[in-house]
Motif scaffolding. Structure first.
Motif, PDB file in Angstrom:
ATOM      1  N   MET A   1     -25.719  52.383   3.348  1.00  0.00           N
ATOM      2  CA  MET A   1     -24.749  51.558   3.474  1.00  0.00           C
ATOM      3  C   MET A   1     -24.573  51.146   2.237  1.00  0.00           C
ATOM      4  SD  MET A   1     -24.492  50.318   6.422  1.00  0.00           S
ATOM      5  CE  MET A   1     -24.720  52.742   6.701  1.00  0.00           C
ATOM      6  N   THR A   2     -25.013  51.063   0.410  1.00  0.00           N
ATOM      7  CA  THR A   2     -24.013  50.667  -0.705  1.00  0.00           C
ATOM      8  C   THR A   2     -22.688  51.907  -0.615  1.00  0.00           C
ATOM      9  OG1 THR A   2     -26.670  51.203  -1.728  1.00  0.00           O
ATOM     10  CG2 THR A   2     -24.478  51.153  -3.075  1.00  0.00           C
TER      11      THR A   2
ATOM     12  N   ILE B   1     -20.455  49.604   2.296  1.00  0.00           N
ATOM     13  CA  ILE B   1     -20.324  48.193   2.226  1.00  0.00           C
ATOM     14  C   ILE B   1     -19.512  47.610   0.652  1.00  0.00           C
ATOM     15  CG2 ILE B   1     -21.718  45.731   2.737  1.00  0.00           C
ATOM     16  CD1 ILE B   1     -22.997  47.186   4.123  1.00  0.00           C
TER      17      ILE B   1
ATOM     18  N   LEU C   1     -29.985  46.617   4.493  1.00  0.00           N
ATOM     19  CA  LEU C   1     -29.251  45.963   4.397  1.00  0.00           C
ATOM     20  C   LEU C   1     -29.359  44.951   3.810  1.00  0.00           C
ATOM     21  CD1 LEU C   1     -28.253  46.356   8.391  1.00  0.00           C
ATOM     22  CD2 LEU C   1     -26.433  47.283   6.137  1.00  0.00           C
TER      23      LEU C   1
ATOM     24  N   ILE D   1     -28.286  45.167   0.356  1.00  0.00           N
ATOM     25  CA  ILE D   1     -27.157  45.212   0.245  1.00  0.00           C
ATOM     26  C   ILE D   1     -26.428  43.306   0.089  1.00  0.00           C
ATOM     27  CG2 ILE D   1     -24.902  45.867   0.724  1.00  0.00           C
ATOM     28  CD1 ILE D   1     -26.155  48.307   1.467  1.00  0.00           C
ATOM     29  N   TYR D   2     -26.463  43.411   1.297  1.00  0.00           N
ATOM     30  CA  TYR D   2     -26.087  41.750   1.619  1.00  0.00           C
ATOM     31  C   TYR D   2     -26.986  40.346   0.439  1.00  0.00           C
ATOM     32  CZ  TYR D   2     -24.175  42.261   5.727  1.00  0.00           C
ATOM     33  OH  TYR D   2     -23.185  42.909   6.735  1.00  0.00           O
TER      34      TYR D   2
ATOM     35  N   LYS E   1     -24.848  40.888  -2.228  1.00  0.00           N
ATOM     36  CA  LYS E   1     -23.091  40.684  -1.789  1.00  0.00           C
ATOM     37  C   LYS E   1     -23.329  39.006  -2.652  1.00  0.00           C
ATOM     38  CE  LYS E   1     -20.784  41.903   0.807  1.00  0.00           C
ATOM     39  NZ  LYS E   1     -19.605  41.562   2.568  1.00  0.00           N
TER      40      LYS E   1
END
Length: 209
Positions: free
Chosen positions: A51-52, A55, A105, A108-109, A112
């Motif tokens: 995912m890194t 995304i 996730l 990661i979010y 972000k």
């Protein structure tokens, strides 16, 4: 007030991931034993790397990718041995994989969305918890959990709420430490210390077992 409303809306994607993480994590625990739970959740690091890249667009070293291969192999062996022992749960395994995905996730979010609150972990935690409280209520209604909660035999027990409070304090600490690590490091690195704290918290749980 308008700023708070805007921040809550912009943090909502993170809160949706957070609710999914908590939901699938608990469903996994419901269907498998503690020992296999950690095998089912072992794919978090693999999803972090994937995912890194997809995304955030950040690449990982070949040695880290090789380690992910070892993790996947260990996951397969764990599932195989659980099946051989006759205690394999397909639903529990699927929930564990989904929990691993949502944990990844979430990291990661968090990375972000931190700029939305100017990198303030306290503010991010506050907005995320407000959103999660709102999101969990319809889920509780849809899945019929409200009568379960209202009829819970220990609902008015002081000892139960004392233990819940202790668990909440540890949970808040885990979330805060995770947020700090995500803020200053790479998302895949941010799961190791919180993971150890979660293991300690579950081992200390009076219902473990």
């Amino acid at each position: 007030r308008r700023r708070h409303s805007t921040s809550i809306q912009r943090v909502m994607p993170l809160s949706i991931v957070f609710v999914g993480m908590i939901t699938f994590n608990n469903l996994c625990l419901k269907h498998v034993g503690i020992s296999f739970y950690y095998i089912g959740r072992s794919l978090t690091t693999v999803f972090n790397v994937l995912m890194t890249y997809f995304i955030l667009g950040q690449k990982t070293s070949l040695s880290a990718i090789a380690c992910c291969g070892v993790i996947v192999g260990g996951f397969y062996l764990g599932v195989d041995q659980e099946d051989a022992a006759g205690s394999f749960s397909l639903s529990g395994t699927i929930y564990g994989i989904l929990a691993s995905l949502f944990v990844s996730l979430f990291s990661i979010y968090t990375k972000k969305i931190l700029p939305v609150v100017d990198g303030n972990i306290w503010a991010l935690t506050f907005y995320n918890n407000v959103n999660a409280c709102v999101l969990f209520l319809p889920l509780m209604f849809i899945f019929g959990e409200i009568p379960v909660v209202s009829n819970f035999q220990y609902l008015l027990s002081i000892n139960f709420w004392f233990l819940m409070t202790i668990g909440g304090i540890f949970g808040f600490g885990i979330g805060y430490v995770t947020g700090l690590q995500i803020k200053v490091t790479f998302p895949p690195h941010a799961q190791h210390t919180p993971a150890q704290l979660r293991q300690l918290l579950r081992l200390c749980s009076p219902h473990n077992g």
